[in-house]
Design a protein around this motif. Sequence first.
Motif, PDB file in Angstrom:
ATOM      1  N   ASP A 127      -7.364 -59.636  24.472  1.00 29.22           N
ATOM      2  CA  ASP A 127      -8.761 -59.780  24.876  1.00 29.22           C
ATOM      3  C   ASP A 127      -9.752 -59.311  23.819  1.00 29.22           C
ATOM      4  N   ASP A 128      -9.255 -58.797  22.684  1.00 35.70           N
ATOM      5  CA  ASP A 128     -10.113 -58.143  21.696  1.00 35.70           C
ATOM      6  C   ASP A 128     -10.489 -59.050  20.530  1.00 35.70           C
ATOM      7  N   ALA A 129     -10.731 -60.326  20.817  1.00 32.74           N
ATOM      8  CA  ALA A 129     -11.112 -61.306  19.793  1.00 32.74           C
ATOM      9  C   ALA A 129     -10.092 -61.418  18.667  1.00 32.74           C
ATOM     10  N   PRO A 130      -8.793 -61.498  18.984  1.00 35.73           N
ATOM     11  CA  PRO A 130      -7.830 -61.721  17.905  1.00 35.73           C
ATOM     12  C   PRO A 130      -8.016 -63.107  17.305  1.00 35.73           C
ATOM     13  N   ARG A 141     -19.221 -57.652  25.060  1.00 42.74           N
ATOM     14  CA  ARG A 141     -20.352 -57.493  25.973  1.00 42.74           C
ATOM     15  C   ARG A 141     -21.640 -58.136  25.475  1.00 42.74           C
ATOM     16  N   VAL A 142     -21.540 -59.008  24.478  1.00 40.00           N
ATOM     17  CA  VAL A 142     -22.709 -59.738  23.990  1.00 40.00           C
ATOM     18  C   VAL A 142     -22.320 -61.203  23.842  1.00 40.00           C
ATOM     19  N   PRO A 143     -23.301 -62.137  23.886  1.00 43.75           N
ATOM     20  CA  PRO A 143     -22.974 -63.549  23.680  1.00 43.75           C
ATOM     21  C   PRO A 143     -22.271 -63.743  22.341  1.00 43.75           C
ATOM     22  N   PRO A 144     -21.273 -64.645  22.272  1.00 44.25           N
ATOM     23  CA  PRO A 144     -20.490 -64.800  21.041  1.00 44.25           C
ATOM     24  C   PRO A 144     -21.307 -65.416  19.916  1.00 44.25           C
ATOM     25  N   HIS A 175     -15.093 -62.192  22.171  1.00 45.38           N
ATOM     26  CA  HIS A 175     -14.520 -60.877  22.475  1.00 45.38           C
ATOM     27  C   HIS A 175     -14.667 -60.612  23.981  1.00 45.38           C
ATOM     28  N   HIS A 176     -13.532 -60.517  24.673  1.00 48.37           N
ATOM     29  CA  HIS A 176     -13.529 -60.269  26.118  1.00 48.37           C
ATOM     30  C   HIS A 176     -13.075 -58.849  26.456  1.00 48.37           C
ATOM     31  N   GLY A 177     -12.865 -58.014  25.437  1.00 48.68           N
ATOM     32  CA  GLY A 177     -12.376 -56.669  25.675  1.00 48.68           C
ATOM     33  C   GLY A 177     -13.487 -55.659  25.847  1.00 48.68           C
ATOM     34  N   THR A 178     -13.183 -54.425  25.501  1.00 49.44           N
ATOM     35  CA  THR A 178     -14.152 -53.342  25.692  1.00 49.44           C
ATOM     36  C   THR A 178     -14.477 -52.595  24.407  1.00 49.44           C
ATOM     37  N   GLN A 179     -13.605 -52.689  23.371  1.00 47.62           N
ATOM     38  CA  GLN A 179     -13.808 -51.943  22.140  1.00 47.62           C
ATOM     39  C   GLN A 179     -13.977 -52.892  20.954  1.00 47.62           C
ATOM     40  N   PRO A 180     -14.887 -52.594  20.036  1.00 43.66           N
ATOM     41  CA  PRO A 180     -15.086 -53.471  18.875  1.00 43.66           C
ATOM     42  C   PRO A 180     -13.806 -53.670  18.068  1.00 43.66           C
ATOM     43  N   ARG A 181     -13.730 -54.843  17.472  1.00 44.09           N
ATOM     44  CA  ARG A 181     -12.567 -55.201  16.663  1.00 44.09           C
ATOM     45  C   ARG A 181     -12.937 -55.159  15.184  1.00 44.09           C
ATOM     46  N   PHE A 182     -12.161 -54.400  14.398  1.00 44.75           N
ATOM     47  CA  PHE A 182     -12.374 -54.259  12.959  1.00 44.75           C
ATOM     48  C   PHE A 182     -11.207 -54.935  12.236  1.00 44.75           C
ATOM     49  N   MET A 183     -11.494 -55.931  11.415  1.00 47.85           N
ATOM     50  CA  MET A 183     -10.422 -56.641  10.727  1.00 47.85           C
ATOM     51  C   MET A 183     -10.941 -57.230   9.420  1.00 47.85           C
ATOM     52  N   ALA A 184     -10.253 -56.955   8.319  1.00 48.58           N
ATOM     53  CA  ALA A 184     -10.582 -57.583   7.042  1.00 48.58           C
ATOM     54  C   ALA A 184      -9.929 -58.955   6.977  1.00 48.58           C
ATOM     55  N   GLN A 185     -10.620 -59.878   6.324  1.00 48.58           N
ATOM     56  CA  GLN A 185     -10.055 -61.209   6.095  1.00 48.58           C
ATOM     57  C   GLN A 185     -10.291 -61.531   4.621  1.00 48.58           C
ATOM     58  N   MET A 186      -9.262 -61.371   3.842  1.00 52.89           N
ATOM     59  CA  MET A 186      -9.440 -61.417   2.391  1.00 52.89           C
ATOM     60  C   MET A 186      -8.519 -62.422   1.721  1.00 52.89           C
ATOM     61  N   PRO A 187      -9.035 -63.108   0.705  1.00 59.81           N
ATOM     62  CA  PRO A 187      -8.175 -63.993  -0.077  1.00 59.81           C
ATOM     63  C   PRO A 187      -7.332 -63.194  -1.056  1.00 59.81           C
ATOM     64  N   VAL A 188      -6.112 -63.614  -1.206  1.00 65.30           N
ATOM     65  CA  VAL A 188      -5.232 -63.071  -2.243  1.00 65.30           C
ATOM     66  C   VAL A 188      -5.032 -64.178  -3.271  1.00 65.30           C
ATOM     67  N   MET A 189      -5.460 -63.925  -4.500  1.00 67.00           N
ATOM     68  CA  MET A 189      -5.349 -64.942  -5.546  1.00 67.00           C
ATOM     69  C   MET A 189      -3.883 -65.157  -5.934  1.00 67.00           C
TER      70      MET A 189
END
Length: 241
Positions: A143-146, A100-103, A208-222
């Motif tokens: 729709d949840d910014a995957p 619901r906000v500009p990307p 994000h075109h959905g309705t609920q915030p998306r929580f996702m970690a993006q982490m490097p594995v050495m």
Amino acid sequence: MQIIDVDRFITDGFAKVEAIVPQEVGDAARALLWRQIGLSPDDPSGWTKPVVWASDLTGQGPFGQFTRSPKLREALDAVAGRGGWLPRGSTGNIPVRFPRVPPADDLGWHIDHNTPRPDGTWGVSGRPATMLLLVLFSEVGPDDAPTRVRAGSQRDVAGALDAEVRDLMALGQLFDDAGRDCPVALATGLPGDAYLVHPFTVHAAQEHHGTQPRFMAQMPVMLKKPLAPGDDTPLGRATGW
């Protein structure tokens, strides 16, 4: 039962690992992240930014259950070879994407920094020292910014990079072109799911075109040692070298 589809990882440059922890562990982690960012799942009036950054730097509570997951360990062993990677103590940075906000202006195709320099900075090279792990703390539908992933693009990138460590920002055209004709997959799933992503696989955020915030970690594995030609693990075979 196979934890991860290794053949798919070799072909597509990524693969999903379902439920590395139970869904309720993901829910508990998300509740802590809401508290950390000072916003509420019940008050969308506070959702004014496209991305708010949270983090786990200690690996305490539910976050430690993610990093110490036996399923995750088995999946990483299957892809990088037993003992071929280094355990993480925390889940690190966690972008929360709001609807619901500009990307945000961060939707371009790219790979992540994967090669350390002697001065402590990072670049990208054909001898990566990390692979990427995506971990879901919320339900993520189409729709949840995957995260978007160009399936198979890792072979194009592997053929374009060498041992030289280069500036990520200078390689935009390479990443725009790499895997341009590959099918685009979406990193969807439930809290507790994860994706192992090859260090050469081109991926991108999206609006994000959905309705609920998306929580996702993006982490490097050495990796225990940088990936290089001759590596016979699935991580090496996925490059097409």
